[in-house]
Design a protein around this motif. Structure first.
Motif, PDB file in Angstrom:
ATOM      1  N   GLU A  16       0.830  -1.208   0.000  1.00 29.74           N
ATOM      2  CA  GLU A  16       0.000   0.000   0.000  1.00 29.74           C
ATOM      3  C   GLU A  16       0.867   1.262   0.000  1.00 29.74           C
ATOM      4  OE1 GLU A  16      -3.277   0.708  -0.263  1.00 29.74           O
ATOM      5  OE2 GLU A  16      -3.433  -1.403  -0.841  1.00 29.74           O
ATOM      6  N   HIS A  17       1.960   1.210   0.729  1.00 26.34           N
ATOM      7  CA  HIS A  17       2.856   2.370   0.808  1.00 26.34           C
ATOM      8  C   HIS A  17       3.427   2.723  -0.568  1.00 26.34           C
ATOM      9  CE1 HIS A  17       5.689   5.087   2.870  1.00 26.34           C
ATOM     10  NE2 HIS A  17       6.546   4.720   1.933  1.00 26.34           N
ATOM     11  N   PHE A  18       3.676   1.703  -1.383  1.00 30.93           N
ATOM     12  CA  PHE A  18       4.299   1.928  -2.690  1.00 30.93           C
ATOM     13  C   PHE A  18       3.306   1.853  -3.851  1.00 30.93           C
ATOM     14  CE2 PHE A  18       7.957   0.845  -0.085  1.00 30.93           C
ATOM     15  CZ  PHE A  18       8.873   1.798  -0.501  1.00 30.93           C
ATOM     16  N   ARG A  19       2.029   1.832  -3.545  1.00 31.23           N
ATOM     17  CA  ARG A  19       1.020   1.736  -4.590  1.00 31.23           C
ATOM     18  C   ARG A  19       1.227   2.831  -5.639  1.00 31.23           C
ATOM     19  NH1 ARG A  19      -3.838  -0.669  -5.266  1.00 31.23           N
ATOM     20  NH2 ARG A  19      -3.827  -1.484  -3.113  1.00 31.23           N
ATOM     21  N   GLY A  20       1.263   2.412  -6.912  1.00 30.12           N
ATOM     22  CA  GLY A  20       1.449   3.344  -8.009  1.00 30.12           C
ATOM     23  C   GLY A  20       2.897   3.700  -8.295  1.00 30.12           C
ATOM     24  N   LYS A  21       3.818   3.235  -7.444  1.00 31.02           N
ATOM     25  CA  LYS A  21       5.233   3.551  -7.630  1.00 31.02           C
ATOM     26  C   LYS A  21       6.081   2.303  -7.864  1.00 31.02           C
ATOM     27  CE  LYS A  21       5.566   5.798  -3.708  1.00 31.02           C
ATOM     28  NZ  LYS A  21       6.131   6.647  -2.603  1.00 31.02           N
ATOM     29  N   MET A  22       5.791   1.236  -7.136  1.00 28.88           N
ATOM     30  CA  MET A  22       6.530  -0.018  -7.260  1.00 28.88           C
ATOM     31  C   MET A  22       5.622  -1.144  -6.805  1.00 28.88           C
ATOM     32  SD  MET A  22      10.210  -1.060  -5.482  1.00 28.88           S
ATOM     33  CE  MET A  22       9.603  -0.957  -3.780  1.00 28.88           C
ATOM     34  N   GLU A  23       5.616  -2.236  -7.545  1.00 32.63           N
ATOM     35  CA  GLU A  23       4.773  -3.371  -7.165  1.00 32.63           C
ATOM     36  C   GLU A  23       5.482  -4.213  -6.108  1.00 32.63           C
ATOM     37  OE1 GLU A  23       2.228  -5.474  -9.776  1.00 32.63           O
ATOM     38  OE2 GLU A  23       2.809  -4.243 -11.504  1.00 32.63           O
ATOM     39  N   ILE A  24       4.806  -4.417  -4.994  1.00 34.19           N
ATOM     40  CA  ILE A  24       5.306  -5.275  -3.926  1.00 34.19           C
ATOM     41  C   ILE A  24       4.580  -6.612  -4.031  1.00 34.19           C
ATOM     42  CG2 ILE A  24       5.529  -5.612  -1.438  1.00 34.19           C
ATOM     43  CD1 ILE A  24       7.273  -3.356  -2.467  1.00 34.19           C
ATOM     44  N   LEU A  25       5.338  -7.669  -4.138  1.00 34.33           N
ATOM     45  CA  LEU A  25       4.775  -8.997  -4.371  1.00 34.33           C
ATOM     46  C   LEU A  25       5.000  -9.892  -3.152  1.00 34.33           C
ATOM     47  CD1 LEU A  25       6.064  -9.298  -8.036  1.00 34.33           C
ATOM     48  CD2 LEU A  25       3.748  -8.721  -7.294  1.00 34.33           C
ATOM     49  N   LEU A  26       4.014 -10.716  -2.874  1.00 34.79           N
ATOM     50  CA  LEU A  26       4.023 -11.574  -1.692  1.00 34.79           C
ATOM     51  C   LEU A  26       4.393 -13.002  -2.076  1.00 34.79           C
ATOM     52  CD1 LEU A  26       3.293 -12.287   1.283  1.00 34.79           C
ATOM     53  CD2 LEU A  26       0.919 -12.569   0.496  1.00 34.79           C
ATOM     54  N   GLY A  27       5.450 -13.499  -1.470  1.00 34.26           N
ATOM     55  CA  GLY A  27       5.863 -14.868  -1.723  1.00 34.26           C
ATOM     56  C   GLY A  27       6.336 -15.556  -0.455  1.00 34.26           C
ATOM     57  N   TYR A  28       6.686 -16.814  -0.618  1.00 32.86           N
ATOM     58  CA  TYR A  28       7.284 -17.603   0.452  1.00 32.86           C
ATOM     59  C   TYR A  28       8.446 -18.396  -0.140  1.00 32.86           C
ATOM     60  CZ  TYR A  28       3.180 -16.995   3.520  1.00 32.86           C
ATOM     61  OH  TYR A  28       2.185 -16.475   4.304  1.00 32.86           O
ATOM     62  N   PRO A  53       0.117 -26.559   4.801  1.00 33.77           N
ATOM     63  CA  PRO A  53      -1.049 -26.285   3.934  1.00 33.77           C
ATOM     64  C   PRO A  53      -1.409 -24.810   3.849  1.00 33.77           C
ATOM     65  CG  PRO A  53      -1.467 -28.180   5.348  1.00 33.77           C
ATOM     66  CD  PRO A  53      -0.189 -27.575   5.825  1.00 33.77           C
ATOM     67  N   ARG A  54      -1.279 -24.082   4.947  1.00 36.07           N
ATOM     68  CA  ARG A  54      -1.629 -22.656   4.918  1.00 36.07           C
ATOM     69  C   ARG A  54      -0.695 -21.888   3.981  1.00 36.07           C
ATOM     70  NH1 ARG A  54      -1.940 -19.876  10.487  1.00 36.07           N
ATOM     71  NH2 ARG A  54      -2.568 -18.171   9.095  1.00 36.07           N
ATOM     72  N   VAL A  55       0.564 -22.285   3.957  1.00 37.01           N
ATOM     73  CA  VAL A  55       1.519 -21.641   3.061  1.00 37.01           C
ATOM     74  C   VAL A  55       1.256 -22.056   1.619  1.00 37.01           C
ATOM     75  CG1 VAL A  55       3.950 -21.512   2.405  1.00 37.01           C
ATOM     76  CG2 VAL A  55       3.307 -21.374   4.820  1.00 37.01           C
ATOM     77  N   MET A  56       1.134 -23.358   1.394  1.00 35.80           N
ATOM     78  CA  MET A  56       1.003 -23.867   0.029  1.00 35.80           C
ATOM     79  C   MET A  56      -0.304 -23.432  -0.624  1.00 35.80           C
ATOM     80  SD  MET A  56       3.928 -25.189  -0.039  1.00 35.80           S
ATOM     81  CE  MET A  56       4.002 -25.905  -1.673  1.00 35.80           C
ATOM     82  N   ASN A  57      -1.319 -23.161   0.178  1.00 33.61           N
ATOM     83  CA  ASN A  57      -2.616 -22.723  -0.348  1.00 33.61           C
ATOM     84  C   ASN A  57      -2.851 -21.229  -0.171  1.00 33.61           C
ATOM     85  OD1 ASN A  57      -3.361 -25.397  -1.083  1.00 33.61           O
ATOM     86  ND2 ASN A  57      -3.874 -25.813   1.055  1.00 33.61           N
ATOM     87  N   LEU A  73       5.566 -18.898  -5.043  1.00 29.59           N
ATOM     88  CA  LEU A  73       6.275 -19.753  -4.101  1.00 29.59           C
ATOM     89  C   LEU A  73       7.637 -20.107  -4.684  1.00 29.59           C
ATOM     90  CD1 LEU A  73       3.468 -22.289  -3.055  1.00 29.59           C
ATOM     91  CD2 LEU A  73       4.298 -20.318  -1.733  1.00 29.59           C
ATOM     92  N   ILE A  74       8.668 -19.925  -3.882  1.00 27.55           N
ATOM     93  CA  ILE A  74      10.020 -20.318  -4.262  1.00 27.55           C
ATOM     94  C   ILE A  74      10.349 -21.633  -3.567  1.00 27.55           C
ATOM     95  CG2 ILE A  74      12.477 -19.738  -4.154  1.00 27.55           C
ATOM     96  CD1 ILE A  74      11.714 -16.796  -4.125  1.00 27.55           C
ATOM     97  N   GLY A  75      10.748 -22.623  -4.335  1.00 31.07           N
ATOM     98  CA  GLY A  75      11.190 -23.888  -3.770  1.00 31.07           C
ATOM     99  C   GLY A  75      12.706 -23.916  -3.676  1.00 31.07           C
ATOM    100  N   SER A  76      13.219 -24.200  -2.495  1.00 30.27           N
ATOM    101  CA  SER A  76      14.659 -24.220  -2.281  1.00 30.27           C
ATOM    102  C   SER A  76      15.080 -25.500  -1.581  1.00 30.27           C
ATOM    103  CB  SER A  76      15.100 -23.027  -1.430  1.00 30.27           C
ATOM    104  OG  SER A  76      14.896 -21.807  -2.105  1.00 30.27           O
ATOM    105  N   VAL A  77      16.270 -25.969  -1.921  1.00 25.89           N
ATOM    106  CA  VAL A  77      16.864 -27.126  -1.250  1.00 25.89           C
ATOM    107  C   VAL A  77      17.987 -26.611  -0.350  1.00 25.89           C
ATOM    108  CG1 VAL A  77      18.106 -29.299  -1.531  1.00 25.89           C
ATOM    109  CG2 VAL A  77      16.266 -28.687  -3.136  1.00 25.89           C
ATOM    110  N   HIS A  78      17.741 -26.659   0.960  1.00 22.08           N
ATOM    111  CA  HIS A  78      18.748 -26.274   1.954  1.00 22.08           C
ATOM    112  C   HIS A  78      19.219 -27.468   2.773  1.00 22.08           C
ATOM    113  CE1 HIS A  78      16.587 -22.285   1.603  1.00 22.08           C
ATOM    114  NE2 HIS A  78      17.825 -21.855   1.593  1.00 22.08           N
ATOM    115  N   PHE A  79      18.563 -28.607   2.610  1.00 24.75           N
ATOM    116  CA  PHE A  79      18.856 -29.772   3.454  1.00 24.75           C
ATOM    117  C   PHE A  79      19.014 -31.027   2.604  1.00 24.75           C
ATOM    118  CE2 PHE A  79      16.242 -26.812   5.870  1.00 24.75           C
ATOM    119  CZ  PHE A  79      16.965 -26.669   7.049  1.00 24.75           C
ATOM    120  N   LEU A  80      19.995 -31.826   2.951  1.00 25.35           N
ATOM    121  CA  LEU A  80      20.171 -33.156   2.375  1.00 25.35           C
ATOM    122  C   LEU A  80      20.182 -34.143   3.530  1.00 25.35           C
ATOM    123  CD1 LEU A  80      22.957 -32.433  -0.287  1.00 25.35           C
ATOM    124  CD2 LEU A  80      20.512 -32.790  -0.716  1.00 25.35           C
TER     125      LEU A  80
END
Length: 261
Positions: free
Chosen positions: A67-79, A92-96, A102-109
């Motif tokens: 809202e602060h940047f409305r009309g100036k820069m698009e702020i996008l919501l991800g995880y 489920p709350r995150v995935m839905n 959504l960014i998928g990352s591998v930090h663990f083996l």
């Protein structure tokens, strides 16, 4: 800097700077599409991610910044979601969530946080080629699972500069093929420049493979502080152009758009 989709907030417990402060720095740098993708809750290593109780608060923070940047820069919501090889670790709350991406990352083996300096001693005695093979197998599986819009820092396994003896293109090619077949986007993540590996995620060799397969890309600085916002992004964009890219992805409500850069 036009696009920067992968950035963190203090809710992950290892970042500083308010969302407004980070976004303000991005705006100063000329950004048009700025994304937050903080570490999503999952029932493993809670000290490195938001809690489940903070999900709504996180989304509200990002929306207030938008809202602060409305009309100036698009702020996008991800995880940023850890791919652990088993969907039982997806929240489920995150995935839905009605997020933008959504960014998928591998930090663990095998539950080893291989990019965490606290556990760097676990590299001793490991077969590095075998480790790279295991890592890129996980990347391929994360692409094929169909749950992600973007894959994060796809050669993160090099973070501490342990390098394979086998040619990296041979090790990575099955994963790049899976990425192309799945149609998932790959971020060019400038955080690698500030790590011991001292190069972009991904390396030139893997970026060449991505270009050969015509895999879509986007840009991220993976900032964990205001000072890291946009760091080395000019070099990152130059790398993309060097390998023939002229368009990058942004995501709105899980829908992909291509932006010329």
């Amino acid at each position: 800097m036009l696009i920067d989709l992968h950035n963190h907030t203090p809710l992950c417990n290892h970042a500083t700077g308010t969302p407004l402060a980070l976004a303000s720095r991005a705006y100063e740098l000329g950004c048009k599409y700025y994304g937050f993708a903080d570490h999503a809750f999952m029932p493993f290593e809670p000290e490195y991610r938001m809690s489940e109780a903070q999900i709504d608060f996180y989304e509200d923070l990002v929306k207030e910044t938008a809202e602060h940047f409305r009309g100036k820069m698009e702020i996008l919501l991800g995880y940023e979601v850890d791919f652990m090889g088993d969907e039982k670790y997806f929240n489920p709350r995150v995935m839905n969530s009605k997020c933008d991406f959504l960014i998928g990352s591998v930090h663990f083996l095998d539950f080893w946080g291989f990019d965490n300096p606290a556990f760097i001693g676990s590299y001793e005695g490991k077969d590095i080629d075998e480790l790279y093979g295991q890592y890129f197998h996980a990347i391929a599986r994360s692409a094929r699972c169909g749950r992600f819009d973007i894959l994060g820092h796809i050669d993160l396994i090099k973070v501490f500069n342990y390098r394979p003896k086998k040619e990296i293109k041979i090790l990575a090619q099955p994963a790049i093929k899976a990425i192309k077949e799945a149609g998932v986007c790959v971020e060019l993540n400038s955080a690698g420049w500030r790590k011991p590996c001292a190069e972009l995620y991904p390396s030139d060799e893997i970026l060449e493979l991505l270009a050969d397969f015509d895999a879509p890309i986007t840009f991220s600085s993976d900032a964990h502080s205001v000072e890291q916002v946009g760091a080395n992004m000019d070099k990152t964009i130059a790398k993309a152009r060097e390998f023939g890219y002229s368009k990058a992805c942004v995501f709105k409500k899980r829908s992909r758009e291509f932006i010329s850069f």
